[in-house]
Each structure stands twice: as C-alpha cells, then as structure tokens.
Design a protein around this motif. Structure first.
Motif, PDB file in Angstrom:
ATOM      1  N   PHE A  24      20.974  33.015  56.118  1.00 42.90           N
ATOM      2  CA  PHE A  24      19.854  32.629  55.092  1.00 42.90           C
ATOM      3  C   PHE A  24      19.582  33.977  54.532  1.00 42.90           C
ATOM      4  CE2 PHE A  24      15.547  31.682  54.001  1.00 42.90           C
ATOM      5  CZ  PHE A  24      15.572  30.916  53.213  1.00 42.90           C
ATOM      6  N   HIS A  80       7.106  27.466  44.864  1.00 41.72           N
ATOM      7  CA  HIS A  80       7.232  28.972  45.198  1.00 41.72           C
ATOM      8  C   HIS A  80       8.687  29.156  43.967  1.00 41.72           C
ATOM      9  CE1 HIS A  80       8.678  32.099  47.303  1.00 41.72           C
ATOM     10  NE2 HIS A  80       9.224  31.588  48.461  1.00 41.72           N
ATOM     11  N   GLU A  82      11.046  31.322  44.556  1.00 42.47           N
ATOM     12  CA  GLU A  82      12.264  32.093  45.124  1.00 42.47           C
ATOM     13  C   GLU A  82      13.521  31.189  44.718  1.00 42.47           C
ATOM     14  OE1 GLU A  82      11.784  33.273  49.320  1.00 42.47           O
ATOM     15  OE2 GLU A  82      13.468  34.671  49.009  1.00 42.47           O
ATOM     16  N   ASP A  84      16.107  29.976  46.075  1.00 40.91           N
ATOM     17  CA  ASP A  84      16.285  28.729  47.053  1.00 40.91           C
ATOM     18  C   ASP A  84      15.571  27.538  46.678  1.00 40.91           C
ATOM     19  OD1 ASP A  84      14.191  30.187  48.351  1.00 40.91           O
ATOM     20  OD2 ASP A  84      14.394  29.288  50.225  1.00 40.91           O
ATOM     21  N   HIS A  85      14.722  27.798  45.981  1.00 44.19           N
ATOM     22  CA  HIS A  85      13.762  26.767  45.499  1.00 44.19           C
ATOM     23  C   HIS A  85      13.771  26.448  44.101  1.00 44.19           C
ATOM     24  CE1 HIS A  85      12.529  26.457  49.772  1.00 44.19           C
ATOM     25  NE2 HIS A  85      11.998  27.512  49.448  1.00 44.19           N
ATOM     26  N   HIS A 148       5.264  32.620  51.019  1.00 42.05           N
ATOM     27  CA  HIS A 148       5.785  33.756  51.339  1.00 42.05           C
ATOM     28  C   HIS A 148       5.654  35.038  50.118  1.00 42.05           C
ATOM     29  CE1 HIS A 148      10.548  34.893  51.364  1.00 42.05           C
ATOM     30  NE2 HIS A 148       9.857  35.888  51.968  1.00 42.05           N
ATOM     31  N   ASP A 167       7.088  27.193  51.844  1.00 40.16           N
ATOM     32  CA  ASP A 167       7.794  27.721  52.908  1.00 40.16           C
ATOM     33  C   ASP A 167       7.041  27.305  54.269  1.00 40.16           C
ATOM     34  OD1 ASP A 167      10.218  28.719  51.673  1.00 40.16           O
ATOM     35  OD2 ASP A 167       9.326  30.557  51.415  1.00 40.16           O
ATOM     36  N   TYR A 197      11.758  31.527  62.025  1.00 37.05           N
ATOM     37  CA  TYR A 197      11.531  31.340  60.605  1.00 37.05           C
ATOM     38  C   TYR A 197      10.065  31.880  60.219  1.00 37.05           C
ATOM     39  CZ  TYR A 197      11.127  29.352  55.898  1.00 37.05           C
ATOM     40  OH  TYR A 197      10.778  29.425  54.526  1.00 37.05           O
ATOM     41  N   HIS A 228      11.579  23.604  53.843  1.00 34.91           N
ATOM     42  CA  HIS A 228      12.694  23.725  54.770  1.00 34.91           C
ATOM     43  C   HIS A 228      12.706  23.075  56.075  1.00 34.91           C
ATOM     44  CE1 HIS A 228      14.384  27.148  52.276  1.00 34.91           C
ATOM     45  NE2 HIS A 228      13.362  27.448  52.267  1.00 34.91           N
TER      46      HIS A 228
HETATM   47 FE1  FEO Z   1      10.497  32.128  50.395  1.00 40.78          FE
HETATM   48 FE2  FEO Z   1      12.312  29.154  51.003  1.00 40.78          FE
HETATM   49  O1  FEO Z   1      11.874  30.801  50.176  1.00 40.78           O
END
Ligand code: FEO
Length: 403
Positions: A24, A80, A82, A84-85, A148, A167, A197, A228
């Motif tokens: 990740f 968010h 980032e 990944d989202h 985050h 997150d 995490y 997640h």
């Molecule tokens: Fe801070 Fe799941 O990204």
C-alpha cells in the motif's frame, strides 16, 4: 459484472478490493490485498461518497451505475484527495458532467494540483459545520485536518448517526464479501491491522485525531464507514475503535509488557536478547514479543511499538556506529511521534563503536521517555560473565512493570 452490497436500503457499498497489490502506497506490505470503500446514497438527491484507487476503476464504474439504477448523480463528496480515493473523479465527471463536487478549499486546490480539470462551476465548497440536505438524510461536515492529509473531512449523517470517516478507522484489509466487522475476525486480524494502519498512516498526527474525536464527543455514532477495511455497526466494536483511537493518538501503550527489537549479524546479539526474554518470562512477564528487525517490516515494528509499554532495543555496532536498520527503525518511530515509552538498551561490540551512544541520544527527552536499567554491553558473544548484567536489566524491567 457489478458487485455491490447494501448497507441500508438507501446506502450501497460500491467499493472493491485490489488483491494484486502487494504494498500500500508502495510502502506497506499487504497480506491479501487492500479494500477501497465508496458509497452511493439514494435519496431525493443522489450522492457518491468518494471514489477509489485506479486499480479497481473498471468494476467501480459498473458498481456506481448499477447502484444508481439509471438515476443521475447529484453530488460527489470528496472526503480525501489522496489518489487511492480520488483517482476516479475525472471518470465520474465524464459520466456525470453536471455532478456537484463537494469539498473544502484545500480539496479543490489538491484536485487542481493532481488533475488537469477545469470544472470550477461544479464546485460546491463546504466548511466545518455546514450541512448538505439530500432529502431524508442530511450530512453534516466535520473538518478532520491531517487525519490523514490537511484537506480531510468526515461526514456525519444526522438522522441515523452514521459517520463517514475517510481514512479514519480504516485498516490494511481486503473485503471478501463480509463488509462489517461483526462478520469478520475482529479480535484477530482486524484489531491488528487497524493498529498497523493507524500508526503508519495517521500515527504522526495524534493531536489532530484527538481534536476530531473531541468534535465527535456526544454525537450518537451508530455506524462508522471508513474508506478502507470493514464497516463498524456493532456497538462494542464502535466503542473499541473510538477508545483505541483516543489511546493511540495520545501515544499511550495498549499493554504493560515488553517488546524486544534486535539486530544481529551472526546470532550473538540474538542470543543475548533470547536470554533476556527467558529471564523476563521466568520472572512472570507475559505476552513478550521479540522481533529481528532485519527481517520484519518496519510497519509492523511501528505498530508493536504503539502497543507495548516497555521496549528493549538491542543492536550490534556496525562500521563504528549503530547498525543502520536499527537507526532507521528508531528514527521512523520518532518521526511518527512515539512517546510515553520505557526504553532499555543492549549493545554488542567486537572492536568498539558508538551504537549505544547513538541510541541513547534519540531518547534523551525525559518528558517522552524513561530509560529503564543499565544498558547491557556484550563483547562479541554472550559469556557467563554477562549473565548478571542481563539479569539486572530483567529485574529493572520487571520492577518498572510492577511500579
Ligand atoms: Fe490517505 Fe486512504 O488515503
């Protein structure tokens, strides 16, 4: 073929798991893949809560279209920014060009930094405390900076007490059909992977986490829906997660016991810590854990350092100083703001070096660390002569545990 699951009659999970990804953020090992959650809300207005990583884009768009059942999408709420989202925001915009993008000032700044989009007319800016009425449901926005990234925000569904937590409360976890923590091995994998995490992704920002928890104080929370890992709807699980977040963010250990982290080139330092562990066990210490830092991923070591009250760091000298892997582990823990721990040292030297001095220099601040016992100094290999000093360290640790 779409693959969605109902959370309630009007909230549909449209996420997926990438089971091919091994790391990740290209950093943190994943045992069985990573889940990226996203939710469709069907009300008088429709809303999509976050998008997902590019690795699952294909099924994701099928999932959204299926969940919407032919309806248009009114809002995309971006908790968010980032990748990944947010990797599918452009795809959502292409499919639903009139969709309103709900975010804050920093959300839109990051959106324009990442993507070549020119859709200011679509922006629906919000601040903390603002609400968005969808019909039966009203979402209230709670700014959660640095849980985050700086732009992070949560949404709280006022009618049912559902918290969409970005997150926050996530874990390194696939979702294999079972979406809810009460359908899963909560006491094993979920607890462990939630901590790993938290520590590695959010651990540095403890004071920010505490500020958000304060904002949540007094709000009924009946479900937590992170981006997640599993969704929490079981009351005990919700309380557990909120309590742990308060504890981890305060840098308070979860358990009073001893974590031993060692580096060892030829097995001699390992032999020394093995003897220490046996002595500690004979003196009644339970749940001891001993890790070879050379073959354990640092993300697990960080997670364990958050769990344990007492940490023994044992390292050989290397090139006249601290073995670099031990140096890296310590520096990463301090970068993540580890504090409130009791630290002990063991070193091994054949021809001298500054390993002990370097380790001690990292833990000089008495506000954050207490040094327990006298450092054990091995010369090349453990001899009978070393037994008294190892025993003395074990006694000091046990006394500290019992204090
Ligand atoms: Fe801070 Fe799941 O990204």
């Amino acid at each position: 073929m779409h693959n969605t699951r109902k959370i309630t009659d009007d909230i549909i999970w449209v996420g997926a798991t990438d089971r091919q990804v091994q790391l990740f953020e290209n950093l943190f090992p994943l045992a069985h893949g990573m889940s990226y959650n996203s939710y469709v809300l069907l009300d008088e207005k429709t809303a999509l809560l976050d998008t997902v990583d590019s690795s699952i884009s294909d099924i994701y768009m099928e999932n959204i279209l299926h969940a919407l059942g032919g309806r248009e999408l009114d809002y995309l709420i971006i908790h968010h920014m980032e990748p990944d989202h947010c990797a599918n925001i452009e795809a959502v915009l292409r499919r639903f060009p009139d969709v309103k993008l709900v975010g804050n000032k920093t959300t839109f700044k990051f959106l324009e930094q990442f993507y070549d989009v020119h859709v200011k007319d679509n922006y629906h800016p919000v601040k903390g405390g603002d609400t968005l009425e969808l019909g039966k449901r009203t979402l209230k926005f709670i700014m959660a900076p640095n849980v985050h990234w700086p732009e992070v925000m949560f949404s709280y569904d006022i009618s049912d007490g559902f918290l969409f937590s970005a997150d926050g409360f996530g874990s390194f976890s696939p979702l294999d059909g079972n979406l809810f923590s009460d359908e899963l091995d909560f006491d094993g994998r979920i607890k462990e992977e939630s901590r790993r995490y938290f520590v590695n992704i959010i651990g540095k920002f403890g004071s920010n986490v505490l500020k958000v928890l304060k904002k949540l104080n007094g709000l009924p929370i009946n479900m937590i829906l992170p981006l997640h890992g599993p969704i929490f709807r079981d009351k005990e699980h919700i309380s557990y997660m909120i309590d742990r977040y308060r504890q981890w963010a305060s840098y308070e250990p979860e358990q009073e016991s001893v974590l031993i982290l060692f580096g060892s080139m030829y097995g001699n330092t390992e032999n020394a810590v093995g003897n220490l562990a046996t002595m500690l066990a004979e003196k009644g210490v339970k749940n001891l854990r001993l890790y070879d830092i050379s073959n354990t991923d640092p993300s697990l070591l960080m997670s364990e350092m958050w769990s344990y009250s007492h940490i023994v760091l044992a390292s050989p000298n290397y090139n006249g100083d601290l073995m670099y892997k031990m140096d890296t582990v310590i520096r990463e823990a301090l970068r993540l703001n580890l504090q409130n721990r009791k630290i002990s040292f063991m070193t091994n030297a054949t021809w001298g070096g500054a390993a002990l001095k370097t380790m001690e220099s990292y833990f000089e601040d008495p506000k954050h660390f207490e040094i327990v016992g006298e450092p054990v100094k091995i010369s090349s290999s453990v001899k009978v002569d070393n037994v008294p000093e190892i025993e003395a360290l074990a006694d000091a640790i046990v006394a500290s545990l019992n204090a």
